[in-house]
Design a protein around this motif. Sequence first.
Motif: not given
Length: 200
Positions: A123-131, A135-138, A146-147, A173-176
Amino acid sequence: MSKSSRPISLIPKEYVSVTDLTPITALGAQTARQETFGALTITENADLGIASLALRKGQEAPTVFGLTLPDVGKISGTDGTSAFWTSAGQWMIMGAGQGTSDFAKTVKDEAPACSVTEQTDGFAAFELTSDAETLERLMTKLVNLPASAFSAGCAARTGLEHMTVFLVRPSETTLTVIGMRTFADALWHALSTAAKRLET
């Protein structure tokens, strides 16, 4: 042995020694990739150890690294270690900074009666950090969920373009995003392209 009777090597000299091998990340570099798009940052997490854990027939869920293994669609975590549900009686266990260790053995030591399989290299893991809003808009542009399905404390398996991924949300604030290593480039492209569009 005469000169004419010496064995002939069919392997070119440049392929004989393998002592100079250099580990690379899922994206093919020696260091993890990171890119920022406005308020959003995407980081390749090359140091994450992953192992699957499955119960055997009639077995109760163990406590692993002090974790109570989570229920459907949930995650649980302590310092550096977390788990998320993948199927009935099955979980993925993740260890921060364990990408180059024998993480499956470490998990097996915690749960010797369970079936444990190394998953780090798959597997490959990518961490997304923001408000939370960003994150939910992306992600609502990328997945048909659904969010609430990937809100803080939740994990979900879903499709993203032509790939199957896990969305793991340890905090607001974090989604992997975890996908098959063979699709690492395609997954990075999908995430970064959508992130760029958020800025316009």
